[in-house]
Scaffold this active site. Structure first.
Site, PDB file in Angstrom:
ATOM      1  N   HIS A  31      -7.550   9.719  -1.648  1.00  0.00           N
ATOM      2  CA  HIS A  31      -6.851   9.692  -0.364  1.00  0.00           C
ATOM      3  C   HIS A  31      -7.608  10.423   0.748  1.00  0.00           C
ATOM      4  O   HIS A  31      -7.479  10.064   1.920  1.00  0.00           O
ATOM      5  CB  HIS A  31      -5.463  10.316  -0.534  1.00  0.00           C
ATOM      6  N   TYR A  90       3.308   9.812  -0.433  1.00  0.00           N
ATOM      7  CA  TYR A  90       4.364   9.135   0.329  1.00  0.00           C
ATOM      8  C   TYR A  90       5.740   9.342  -0.302  1.00  0.00           C
ATOM      9  O   TYR A  90       6.758   9.172   0.368  1.00  0.00           O
ATOM     10  CB  TYR A  90       4.100   7.633   0.428  1.00  0.00           C
ATOM     11  N   ASP A 137       0.830  -1.194   0.000  1.00  0.00           N
ATOM     12  CA  ASP A 137       0.000   0.000   0.000  1.00  0.00           C
ATOM     13  C   ASP A 137       0.868   1.249   0.000  1.00  0.00           C
ATOM     14  O   ASP A 137       1.576   1.531   0.967  1.00  0.00           O
ATOM     15  CB  ASP A 137      -0.907  -0.003   1.234  1.00  0.00           C
ATOM     16  N   LYS A 143      -2.705   6.030  -4.327  1.00  0.00           N
ATOM     17  CA  LYS A 143      -3.803   6.934  -3.976  1.00  0.00           C
ATOM     18  C   LYS A 143      -3.657   8.297  -4.643  1.00  0.00           C
ATOM     19  O   LYS A 143      -2.544   8.752  -4.924  1.00  0.00           O
ATOM     20  CB  LYS A 143      -3.853   7.119  -2.451  1.00  0.00           C
TER      21      LYS A 143
END
Length: 274
Positions: A111, A53, A48, A78
């Site tokens: 998200h 990120y 994930d 996301k």
């Protein structure tokens, strides 16, 4: 007996998703690739990530280098807030795919429920799924009001809602809503970011079960029909977090953990988002 590789839940749109995944939030560049490779060697088949990120490229590199057939690994990424909206979401997906270097994504999530943009973002995700580059679509951090709005005019319901869940933040209302509407719930931060592993009740249950506090928390999630996404770059901890299929928490243990509810988010709190 099921294990981290074989334990899966079937999503409403058809694909099967492993019930334990590796979360890579806040994993720095230079660490993520090796962490994903070690997790895949330990049997994980669910990774994930997200655009925000900053490690999609390393996740994709590890998936390609693992030697495991692509269709055996479930990859999620996301759509971040700055990219929401119809056209911008489509562009953001193309950019994520380029960074990942994969031919498809198994699950693409909105998200965060950005007001005035989330409906157009969802239309974009529906288009992406229809085009075959995304196998399943869903949302993250959506509370009941956000889900009600989405379902009111969506052509497809989300397969997944990913929200923070652990004994101290149980999200019972959105979980019940998702169950009613056939939406699979994923739990992020299922280990409370490591902050409560020394809680007396968790340690008590862990001692009685001869398990670690982390294993107890993850097993609690599984027994509440959640998909859990523990984060660790340490190979030993990854193996520990995967070893949760050869025991079960009894009714007393589940009850004692259920009683820990505090309603306290450790990170973002979508309950405040209109």
């Amino acid at each position: 007996m099921e294990n981290v590789t074989t334990a899966k839940v079937k999503l409403p749109s058809g694909p099967s998703m492993p019930r334990v995944g590796l979360g890579v939030w806040q994993m720095p560049r230079g660490v993520t690739r090796d962490a994903v490779l070690s997790a895949l060697r330990a049997g994980y088949r669910h990774i994930d990530t997200a655009r925000i990120y900053g490690n999609e490229a390393e996740v994709g590199a590890a998936v390609r280098e693992s030697g495991i057939p692509r269709d055996e690994i479930f990859v999620t990424t996301k759509l971040w807030n700055d990219d929401q909206g119809y056209d911008s979401a489509l562009r953001a997906f193309d950019a994520s795919m380029k960074r990942l270097g994969l031919d498809h994504v198994d699950l693409y999530l909105i998200h965060w429920p950005v007001q005035h943009k989330r409906r157009d973002s969802w239309r974009a995700l529906e288009k992406l799924r229809a085009g075959g580059r995304v196998r399943s679509i869903g949302v993250s951090n959506f509370m009941v009001s956000h889900l009600e709005e989405l379902l009111a005019d969506a052509n497809e319901r989300p397969d997944v809602n990913q929200i923070e869940i652990h004994p101290f933040m149980q999200q019972r209302e959105p979980r019940a809503f998702c169950k009613k509407h056939g939406i699979v719930v994923q739990a992020y931060s299922p280990l409370v970011r490591g902050h409560r592993l020394d809680h007396p009740e968790i340690r008590k249950v862990a001692r009685r079960m001869d398990r670690t506090p982390a294993q107890v928390l993850l097993r609690w999630g599984l027994q509440h029909d959640l998909v859990v996404l523990p984060k660790s770059a340490d190979p030993g901890r990854q193996k520990e977090n995967a070893a949760i299929f050869d025991f079960a928490l009894d009714a007393d243990a589940m009850s004692s953990l259920d009683a820990l509810e505090e309603g306290q988010a450790t990170g973002w709190d979508p309950r405040t988002q209109r």
